[in-house]
Structures are given as C-alpha cells and as structure tokens.
Design an enzyme around this catalytic site. Structure first.
Site, mmCIF file in Angstrom:
data_model
loop_
_atom_site.group_PDB
_atom_site.id
_atom_site.type_symbol
_atom_site.label_atom_id
_atom_site.label_comp_id
_atom_site.label_asym_id
_atom_site.label_seq_id
_atom_site.Cartn_x
_atom_site.Cartn_y
_atom_site.Cartn_z
ATOM 1 N N LYS A 57 0.850 -1.106 0.224
ATOM 2 C CA LYS A 57 -0.100 -0.106 -0.100
ATOM 3 C C LYS A 57 0.825 1.368 -0.106
ATOM 4 O O LYS A 57 0.431 2.207 -0.570
ATOM 5 C CB LYS A 57 -0.986 -0.074 1.138
ATOM 6 C CG LYS A 57 -2.277 -0.951 0.797
ATOM 7 C CD LYS A 57 -3.146 -0.971 1.887
ATOM 8 C CE LYS A 57 -4.197 -1.932 1.702
ATOM 9 N NZ LYS A 57 -4.662 -2.761 2.578
ATOM 10 N N LYS A 64 -3.428 -11.352 -9.166
ATOM 11 C CA LYS A 64 -4.804 -11.838 -8.596
ATOM 12 C C LYS A 64 -5.778 -10.754 -9.152
ATOM 13 O O LYS A 64 -5.545 -9.542 -9.511
ATOM 14 C CB LYS A 64 -4.729 -11.783 -7.062
ATOM 15 C CG LYS A 64 -4.668 -10.492 -6.368
ATOM 16 C CD LYS A 64 -5.124 -10.466 -5.061
ATOM 17 C CE LYS A 64 -5.315 -9.179 -4.682
ATOM 18 N NZ LYS A 64 -6.565 -9.055 -3.390
ATOM 19 N N LYS A 122 -9.931 -5.164 -7.390
ATOM 20 C CA LYS A 122 -10.544 -3.978 -7.757
ATOM 21 C C LYS A 122 -9.506 -2.928 -8.183
ATOM 22 O O LYS A 122 -9.856 -2.004 -8.867
ATOM 23 C CB LYS A 122 -11.856 -3.611 -6.998
ATOM 24 C CG LYS A 122 -11.730 -3.774 -5.463
ATOM 25 C CD LYS A 122 -13.059 -3.376 -4.812
ATOM 26 C CE LYS A 122 -12.969 -3.926 -3.319
ATOM 27 N NZ LYS A 122 -13.462 -5.296 -3.096
#
Ligand code: ADP
Ligand code: TRP
Length: 330
Positions: A111, A194, A197
């Site tokens: 992140k 993977k 969204k």
C-alpha cells in the site's frame, strides 16, 4: 459449531475473486456455524478517506452479499462501523501490536508503494483492526482468500499476546479457512497476479457486470503467441485463463481446451469466447438479484438494523470481558 467471522472492504463492487475466494465459503458455512459477515467500511477509510460514493459502496456490498445468497436469517450481516465495540477493542489491541511487525507486513508495504501520498497510521494498524473484527466474536475460523493469510497470522499473534499478558485465554486462535483445502487465489485478466478491484481497468470481472462488459474484458485478456511444441508447460497468463475456467466452466470444456493446448491446436479466441460465455452464465442470475434486492430499500434497512443489534450484543459480551481482564473499573 464454531464461530466464523469474515468481511470485505467497501471500496467497490464485488468481483469473481471476492466470490470464489470468500463469499462462496460464507454461503457454505452459514448453516453450520455461528457466522458473522460484515462490510469493512472502517478499513475502506484507510485507502479511501473521503469518497462521494462512500455510503453507496457500503450498500452495494450489502446488496451483493444478499444477492449471492448470504442469508440474514442464518447468520449475522452487519456494517463494521455500526459496532463501536470493534473500534474500542482495536484501540486496546494496538497496545499489544508492535510497530516493527506492522511495518514488515506485506500488504502495508504494497500500500505504501501504491499510495505514497497517503501513508496514514490506519494503514499501518490495518491488521490490528482486522484482528479486532475477528476476535470481538471469539471466532476461530475466517473464510478468506490466500492474500489474507499473513493478516490471520498477525491476528493469532495479537490474540495470543493478549492472552499471555493478562494470563487468561480470552481469545481463541483464528485461522484462515477453506474446508481443509488450500486458500484460493483467483487470477486477474491482465496476465499476472490476482483479480482485484485496485489492479487496474479490465483485470476484474464484477458480479454486476453486464454480458457485454464481461465479453469485452475477457476478449482483451492477456495471452501469447501460443504453444510451440506439444505438452508444454503453460506460461502464467495462459494458466490464469485455465484457472478461471476451473471456476465457471464445465469439466468437458476444460478437457477440450486442455487437449487442444497439448496438441498445439488451441485458438485463444475460442477459449476466451467460451470463458466469457461461462462467466456471463455465472453472473447473470446474480446480476438480476442485485437489481431486485437493491430496489428494496426497506428490506435493506431492516437487515442493517437487525445485523447491527445482533453483532453488538455479541461484541459487547467480549468487550466487557476484555475490560474486566485489563482491570477497568466497570
Ligand atoms: P480487493 O482485493 O478486490 O480489494 P478485498 O481485499 O476487499 O478485495 O477482499 C475481500 C475478500 O475477497 C478477502 O477474503 C480476499 O481474500 C478475497 N479476495 C479478493 N481478491 C481475491 C482473489 N483474487 N482471489 C481470492 N480471493 C480474493
Ligand atoms: N482485510 C480483508 C481484505 O482486504 C478484509 C477484512 C477486514 C477481513 N476485516 C476482516 C477479512 C476480518 C476477514 C476477517 O480482504
């Protein structure tokens, strides 16, 4: 009967990765265990601190949970922020979480890389809030996809550390759960990694995507120039397409394309067309139910109210015990 907790962040609509990694198991477990399934709107704030869509996103996930078959009569469905006991337990658990271990967490590092302009403390303590979500109901099983494994390990560490510190087995150890099978990782359509969204346009197929959108996304999926010799190992992008077929296509279909791959006669266009149709067939009934349930405002409000009350009753019990163990006066 065991206690089960899982949640999904309200950062967008649900995709096939969420479905096959998590929700499919929610549905299977809800009739056998004491289940709590929630919408992680507090976690959503770590990456989406202010969004015009905030309220709507929470509602969308709720509608999609219900459309997928999570039954509010069989389990407890609630919104994380409706249960303030979770936030209090999160604060208390922060005292047994070390900054060093939080900084080493893979999802935190990822992140930081993706949102270098907003490395807030909530991101760092994300696993602490997630642990609080789970142990507030004393859950032992947590149906999640493979990407959540490390978070579960951290939740076990925090729970054990708390138990040791206060000399009481308040919390059981929570484990990621998939019916004894390996945790699921659904690949995306962009050739690597993977489905997610936040992985970029076209990588994820959403439960609510129209047939046209699904076809377009699948036809654009990354492939290569094809096998050059019989019985070759598949490169990652091609393996991903076969893995996706495993989820939505029939055994015959998969065998058909496996044979064609082995014989070097495969045409990716045909494979993608078939995969797209099988995804359309899978998503269409869900999409219909999403529209139907989404229009039923009063039902949704009732589900939210009832879920909050049930979840709070369970959470309160644990928090009272925790407060007593720590030594708060009342
Ligand atoms: P996203 O990665 O799209 O932001 P979340 O992180 O909110 O979705 O994931 C919610 C749940 O769905 C978790 O249990 C997670 O493990 C599961 N999940 C998400 N993407 C996948 C995937 N590609 N494969 C398997 N499970 C997944
Ligand atoms: N971290 C999870 C994800 O990104 C979402 C989540 C938050 C969760 N709290 C949880 C999952 C508790 C299981 C249990 O997918």
């Amino acid at each position: 009967m065991e206690t089960v907790v899982s949640g999904i962040r309200s950062t967008g609509n649900l995709h096939l990765g969420n479905y096959f990694g998590a929700i499919r198991n929610f549905i299977k477990m809800q009739h056998e265990h004491r289940c709590f399934f929630f919408i992680a709107d507090l976690h959503a704030l770590t990456t989406h601190p202010k969004s015009d869509q905030f309220k709507q996103s929470v509602r969308n996930v709720l509608v999609e949970y219900l459309a997928a078959g999570i039954d509010p009569k069989a389990c407890t469905i609630y919104i994380q922020s409706d249960v303030p006991e979770i936030s209090e337990l999160y604060l208390l658990m922060n005292m047994v979480a070390y900054v060093g271990e939080l900084e080493r967490c893979t999802s935190f590092k990822e992140k930081i890389r993706k949102h270098p302009d907003n490395i807030n403390a909530g991101l760092l303590t994300y696993p602490v809030l997630m642990a609080a979500d789970i142990i507030i109901h004393k859950a032992s099983k947590v149906p999640v996809g493979k990407d959540q494994e490390q978070h579960l390990e951290m939740a076990r560490n925090f729970a054990n550390r708390f138990n040791h510190l206060y000399g009481k087995e308040v919390f059981p150890e929570p484990y990621a759960y998939n019916f004894g099978e390996a945790l699921v990782k659904v690949p995306g359509l962009d050739g690597s990694g993977k489905m997610g969204k936040s992985e970029g346009e076209g990588n994820a197929v959403f439960l609510n995507d129209s047939p046209e959108v699904i076809r377009k996304k699948v036809m654009k999926a990354v492939t290569d120039s094809g096998p050059s010799a019989p019985n070759q190992e598949k490169p990652e992008a091609i393996r991903n397409l076969f893995n996706l077929m495993e989820l939505v296509s029939s055994k015959d279909t998969i065998e058909h394309f496996e044979t064609q791959w082995d014989q070097c006669s495969i045409r990716y266009g045909d494979l993608k067309k078939q995969l797209a149709e099988d995804m359309v067939t899978f998503c269409a009934p869900l999409r219909e139910k999403i529209a139907e349930i989404g229009a039923n405002e009063s039902y949704l409000n009732a589900v939210i109210e009832e879920g909050a009350a049930k979840a709070r009753a369970s959470a309160r019990k644990t928090l009272d015990e925790v407060r007593a163990v720590i030594g708060f006066a009342r």
